[in-house]
Enzyme design. Structure first.
Site, PDB file in Angstrom:
ATOM      1  N   LYS A   1      74.328  45.164  58.450  1.00 56.08           N
ATOM      2  CA  LYS A   1      74.941  44.005  59.109  1.00 56.08           C
ATOM      3  C   LYS A   1      76.422  44.262  59.397  1.00 56.08           C
ATOM      4  O   LYS A   1      76.933  43.855  60.447  1.00 56.08           O
ATOM      5  CB  LYS A   1      74.786  42.750  58.244  1.00 56.08           C
ATOM      6  CG  LYS A   1      73.336  42.283  58.158  1.00 56.08           C
ATOM      7  CD  LYS A   1      73.189  40.823  58.552  1.00 56.08           C
ATOM      8  CE  LYS A   1      71.741  40.429  58.798  1.00 56.08           C
ATOM      9  NZ  LYS A   1      71.031  40.001  57.600  1.00 56.08           N
TER      10      LYS A   1
ATOM     11  N   LYS B   1      61.764  50.707  66.636  1.00 53.59           N
ATOM     12  CA  LYS B   1      60.904  49.549  66.368  1.00 53.59           C
ATOM     13  C   LYS B   1      61.172  48.427  67.368  1.00 53.59           C
ATOM     14  O   LYS B   1      62.258  48.341  67.946  1.00 53.59           O
ATOM     15  CB  LYS B   1      61.054  49.083  64.927  1.00 53.59           C
ATOM     16  CG  LYS B   1      62.336  48.386  64.594  1.00 53.59           C
ATOM     17  CD  LYS B   1      62.182  47.742  63.225  1.00 53.59           C
ATOM     18  CE  LYS B   1      63.396  46.869  62.946  1.00 53.59           C
ATOM     19  NZ  LYS B   1      63.302  46.086  61.748  1.00 53.59           N
TER      20      LYS B   1
ATOM     21  N   LYS C   1      64.499  42.294  68.983  1.00 49.96           N
ATOM     22  CA  LYS C   1      64.981  41.303  69.939  1.00 49.96           C
ATOM     23  C   LYS C   1      66.173  41.824  70.720  1.00 49.96           C
ATOM     24  O   LYS C   1      66.340  41.521  71.895  1.00 49.96           O
ATOM     25  CB  LYS C   1      65.360  40.013  69.206  1.00 49.96           C
ATOM     26  CG  LYS C   1      64.143  39.184  68.900  1.00 49.96           C
ATOM     27  CD  LYS C   1      64.340  38.122  67.859  1.00 49.96           C
ATOM     28  CE  LYS C   1      62.974  37.550  67.510  1.00 49.96           C
ATOM     29  NZ  LYS C   1      62.902  36.977  66.182  1.00 49.96           N
TER      30      LYS C   1
END
Ligand code: TRP
Length: 332
Positions: free
Chosen positions: A114, A193, A196
């Site tokens: 993050k 993968k 979004k």
């Protein structure tokens, strides 16, 4: 008594894609009869990355609810709840934080990820696993169906539950993670993968036409310059999707397409057309259920509101026990 599931999602987006389905939603649907299931919309966790974009939360929460209901999660069986409506959870999270070694928090792989993505280095971000452990432990869940990326967080919740029980007595069941059958679905570009933010996703809300367009543009075996070149089925996203989304009526065709692809007796276009059919067969009932709920937004609102009230009753019970076990019941 039935064992419990708790799982959830952050409302940082308003829709689910095929990767979310095979990673976690599918298990939730499958297990909703066997387990008493709680599904949490984690708006407080969304703040860790969206504190300056809270205006999107409302629409996203509605979108996630429609997503859940459209895949067949049944509101008569599942308790849907909103994290910000369960203040007892944040109180329990504080108690858990006092048992949490700082080094464990600093080592979590999701934190580094993050921060690398440019998110603000806030205490809230460090607190993420503690709040998630509280989400799981507050309804006293036994099983947590999540995507692979969340497994470390569930393991943290386990460790903290064991520590709590050893210190203060048995309050929490020890939760187990459950990872989906296809833990990492590749994106349509075959590059990584499905995600979004990477523009390689097929959404559960995509129309027939959009699905067709995305599939026809999919990455396949790059060495296949003509249908007569023997191709690779392993690691080819077209076949990964066929395996993940075909139903029993398609099985023999899937097997035969694999054989012919390996021999070089079928073209990519034909296999992709078949995949379009398979995906649309899978998506059609989802689209129909969604349409029904879209026509009744008040009902969707009511399901979340009543679910949150029900979850809160459980949260209050657990909080009382937690405080009693910790000798924080001075006034009782
Ligand atoms: N961290 C999860 C995600 O981003 C969402 C979440 C919050 C969750 N609390 C949870 C998942 C508890 C499972 C259990 O996907």
């Amino acid at each position: 008594m039935k064992k419990r599931i708790l799982t959830g999602d952050r409302p940082t987006s308003d829709s689910f894609h095929l990767g979310n389905y095979v990673g976690s939603l599918q298990n939730r649907v499958k297990l909703q009869d066997e387990y008493e299931t709680f599904i949490l919309i984690a708006d407080l966790h969304a703040l860790t990355t969206h504190f300056d974009r809270t205006d999107v939360l409302k629409e996203n929460i509605k979108g996630l609810m429609l997503g859940y209901l459209s895949v067949g999660l049944d509101p008569d069986k599942v308790t849907f709840c909103l994290q910000s409506g369960l203040p007892e959870t944040t109180e329990i999270a504080y108690y858990l934080s006092t048992l949490t070694p700082r080094a464990v928090i600093q080592r979590q792989p999701a934190l580094k990820e993050k921060l690398d993505q440019g998110n603000q280095d806030t205490v809230g971000l460090y607190y993420y696993p503690v709040l998630m452990a509280a989400d799981i432990l507050t309804p006293r869940a036994h099983l947590v169906p999540v995507g692979k990326d969340q497994k470390a967080h569930v393991e943290f919740a386990r460790d903290i539950a064991i520590k709590f029980n050893n210190l203060y007595g048995e309050v929490f069941p020890i939760p187990e993670p459950l990872i989906g059958e296809v833990p990492t679905l590749p994106g349509t570009d075959g590059a990584g993968k499905m995600g979004k933010s990477t523009g390689n996703a097929i959404y559960l809300t995509d129309s027939k036409e959009v699905v067709e367009k995305k599939v026809m543009g999919m990455y396949t075996d790059p060495n296949r310059t003509s249908p007569t070149v023997p191709g690779n089925v392993e690691g080819n996203p077209v076949f990964t999707y066929l395996d993940a989304f075909s139903d029993s009526s398609h099985q023999s065709q899937v097997t035969s397409y694999k054989e012919r692809y390996k021999e070089g007796t079928v073209g990519d276009v034909e296999v992709k057309k078949f995949l379009v059919e398979v995906l649309n067969t899978f998506l059609e009932p989802i689209r129909e259920r969604r349409k029904k709920y879209e026509e009744d937004p008040e009902l969707v609102e009511k399901i979340l509101k009543e679910g949150t009230q029900k979850a809160r009753i459980e949260a209050k019970k657990t909080l009382t026990e937690v405080k009693k076990a910790m000798k924080l019941n001075y006034f009782d």
